[in-house]
Design a protein around this motif. Structure first.
Motif, mmCIF file in Angstrom:
data_model
loop_
_atom_site.group_PDB
_atom_site.id
_atom_site.type_symbol
_atom_site.label_atom_id
_atom_site.label_comp_id
_atom_site.label_asym_id
_atom_site.label_seq_id
_atom_site.Cartn_x
_atom_site.Cartn_y
_atom_site.Cartn_z
ATOM 1 N N THR A 22 34.196 32.688 39.129
ATOM 2 C CA THR A 22 35.190 33.473 38.400
ATOM 3 C C THR A 22 34.728 33.722 36.973
ATOM 4 O O THR A 22 34.897 34.826 36.438
ATOM 5 N N TYR A 23 34.111 32.717 36.362
ATOM 6 C CA TYR A 23 33.600 32.889 34.997
ATOM 7 C C TYR A 23 32.532 33.988 34.958
ATOM 8 O O TYR A 23 32.507 34.787 34.021
ATOM 9 N N GLU A 25 32.425 36.615 36.705
ATOM 10 C CA GLU A 25 33.086 37.917 36.832
ATOM 11 C C GLU A 25 33.563 38.449 35.488
ATOM 12 O O GLU A 25 33.718 39.667 35.319
ATOM 13 N N ILE A 26 33.792 37.561 34.528
ATOM 14 C CA ILE A 26 34.278 37.987 33.213
ATOM 15 C C ILE A 26 33.319 38.988 32.584
ATOM 16 O O ILE A 26 33.735 40.039 32.102
ATOM 17 N N THR A 40 42.346 38.086 33.032
ATOM 18 C CA THR A 40 42.811 37.345 34.197
ATOM 19 C C THR A 40 41.723 36.405 34.710
ATOM 20 O O THR A 40 41.991 35.253 35.064
ATOM 21 N N ARG A 41 40.488 36.863 34.711
ATOM 22 C CA ARG A 41 39.386 36.032 35.207
ATOM 23 C C ARG A 41 39.136 34.842 34.265
ATOM 24 O O ARG A 41 38.791 33.759 34.708
ATOM 25 N N TYR A 44 41.745 32.308 35.208
ATOM 26 C CA TYR A 44 41.501 31.641 36.495
ATOM 27 C C TYR A 44 40.237 30.782 36.498
ATOM 28 O O TYR A 44 40.170 29.790 37.233
ATOM 29 N N ARG A 96 47.135 36.249 30.134
ATOM 30 C CA ARG A 96 47.085 36.711 31.532
ATOM 31 C C ARG A 96 48.368 37.446 31.898
ATOM 32 O O ARG A 96 48.325 38.534 32.493
#
Length: 132
Positions: A22-23, A25-26, A40-41, A44, A96
């Motif tokens: 997930t990190y 994806e940031i 949001t990423r 999460y 978020r």
């Protein structure tokens, strides 16, 4: 529900992997100028590493609010993690929610740069707690 030690280790590993994925994806979303999605990423990525810590320590949070409360109670108030991380986790929840539910609020690129840097520090601090 009681977990065996093997099950606990497996779930912790999976939560850590989810946090890491997930990190990553940031930055993809930041480069694409999708700052609300990136916010949001960030949240999460931290949420999953906090879950890994809870599972590691035999805790369980059922809701996001419960996650924040337990994080504060068991890790910030006890001094295991700095108070700034508790504030940051709470602020991420707000960021978020604004990015997902308020069509008039737009996260900036600087918000993502700043929050992802602090998130990385928090993730590393939690990974150290888990490793010890």
């Amino acid at each position: 529900m009681s977990l065996t030690e093997d099950e606990r280790r497996t779930i912790v590993r999976l939560e850590l992997e989810e946090s890491s994925d997930t990190y990553e994806e940031i930055e993809i979303l930041r480069q694409a100028k999708k700052f609300n999605g990136a916010a949001t990423r960030v949240y999460y990525a931290v949420f999953h590493v906090v879950n890994a810590l809870f599972i590691h320590d035999g805790l369980r949070a059922v809701t996001h609010k419960g996650s924040h409360l337990q994080f504060s109670q068991y890790y910030v108030k006890t001094g295991k993690l700095p108070i700034e991380f508790g504030r940051f986790y709470n602020n991420l929840q707000t960021l978020r929610e604004k990015s997902e539910y308020n069509c008039f609020y737009n996260v900036t690129e600087q918000d993502i740069i700043d929050s992802s840097a602090i998130a990385k520090q928090l993730i590393e601090a939690i990974e150290k707690l888990i490793a010890n």
